[in-house]
Scaffold this motif. Structure first.
Motif: not given
Ligand code: F1P
Length: 352
Positions: A227-229, A231-233, A101-105, A49-51
């Protein structure tokens, strides 16, 4: 009470139980997919996954291996693109790709590449049925009720993680564990109205310069997400560690401007309690999330949120995260930040 800022994120955080019920209702689809993949004699699983979704992978891999006895590990999707041979060793024959999203590159690209290998199969789990990842995945799970308007992940995170826990339990047909999962929405509903004002007051009363998050096992993924929340929020410095790893150096940074959140497990409780004492002696303040605090811990006069569910951490991970989501939200509100429009962030991250 009607919130001024970050209304979308707030609403989606506060109704996570509805999304969790949606996942649990998909039991039949999840069982069908688990049975189908299990026939492929899976020996070793790579979760990607990402992020935030990478952090779901960390927690999901720990639960999957604990329940099925099959080795599982989590890596950022980008790692699989650049160094496939470092991860797809001879017995890794399933890649589980997690993406709201199912779109992260990176995730889509990684699955497309893996699909070219005849000896590895792919499972995609997403909130969006019409996404590129869902089209690419050889097997697909959905957490559609985790869809959200907010840019930062909240109910999508806990829904996708719950989906992964359900999938793992169905893999071994563990009905007792599934019954425990089905208690999570009610546990959330019975606690959220008490937790919310308590978190808001805690944020009002205190200010810190740095935030550290500690957890072991499947709670390490939760520590990463918290940790990420932050930072992001709330746009504040934050870090995460395996609880006991904190003692090997990072504890040097503890002072009275630190808030250390610890997600205490049951098996780790005794050693983690000793670490709580150590951190307090360095002047750090703690926010503890645990199943049940004993008298000694209560006497340490720190912020404690007890889950009191009668369940163990390998069921409870989505519920462990909720207090930290609220903490990040109220810290942002205190700084007049609108989390619905977070700085530098977009809902979908596509490679430029
Ligand atoms: C997850 C992500 C999050 C980031 C932001 C954008 O992408 O990159 O990690 O915090 O919310 O989306 P994904 O789950 O859609 O691949």
């Amino acid at each position: 009470m009607e919130k001024k800022l970050g209304k979308k994120s707030y609403k989606e955080m506060m109704n996570q139980d509805q999304a969790w019920n949606g996942v649990l209702a998909d039991n039949k689809d999840y069982r069908r997919v688990a049975n189908k993949i299990r026939e492929e004699n899976i020996k070793n699983v790579i979760f990607i996954g990402c992020g935030s979704s990478y952090y779901i992978s960390l927690s999901a891999a720990a639960v999957f291996s604990g329940l099925t006895g099959i080795a599982g590990r989590a890596v950022p999707a980008s790692e699989l693109i650049f160094f496939p041979d470092s991860y797809l060793t001879e017995d890794s024959n399933l890649v589980v790709a997690i993406s709201r999203s199912g779109e992260s590159t990176e995730v889509v690209k990684a699955v497309t590449e893996v699909n070219k290998r005849s000896d590895v199969c792919t499972l995609a789990i997403s909130c969006y049925e019409d996404s590129k990842l869902v089209q690419e995945g050889q097997h697909v799970l959905l957490a559609s009720q985790g869809k959200e308007e907010s840019v930062v992940m909240t109910r999508s995170f806990t829904s996708l993680l719950l989906g992964m826990q359900l999938f793992s339990a169905l893999w071994v047909d563990n009905g007792e564990y599934i019954n425990k999962l089905e208690r999570l929405p009610g546990l959330f509903r019975n606690r959220i109205d008490k937790w919310e004002p308590k978190v808001e007051r805690a944020v009002e009363k205190n200010s810190f310069e740095k935030y550290q998050f500690l957890g072991q096992g499947n709670l390490y993924g939760i520590a990463n997400e918290a940790m990420l929340k932050m930072k992001e929020m709330a746009l504040v410095p934050s870090e995460d560690f395996h609880s006991l790893e904190f003692r090997h150096g990072p504890k040097s940074t503890v002072d009275n401007n630190s808030l250390i959140t610890m997600y205490m497990g049951q098996d780790t409780y005794k050693m983690e309690k000793r670490l709580v004492k150590e951190i307090i002696n360095y002047g750090g303040r703690m926010l503890i999330i645990c199943e049940q605090a004993d008298e000694e811990l209560k006497k340490m006069d720190q912020q404690i949120f007890e889950l009191k569910s009668g369940l163990d951490q390998f069921v409870l991970a989505p519920l462990y995260l909720v207090v930290s989501q609220l903490y990040a939200y109220f810290t942002a509100i205190k700084k007049d930040i609108n989390v619905d429009n977070p700085r530098n962030l977009t809902q979908v991250v596509e490679i430029i």
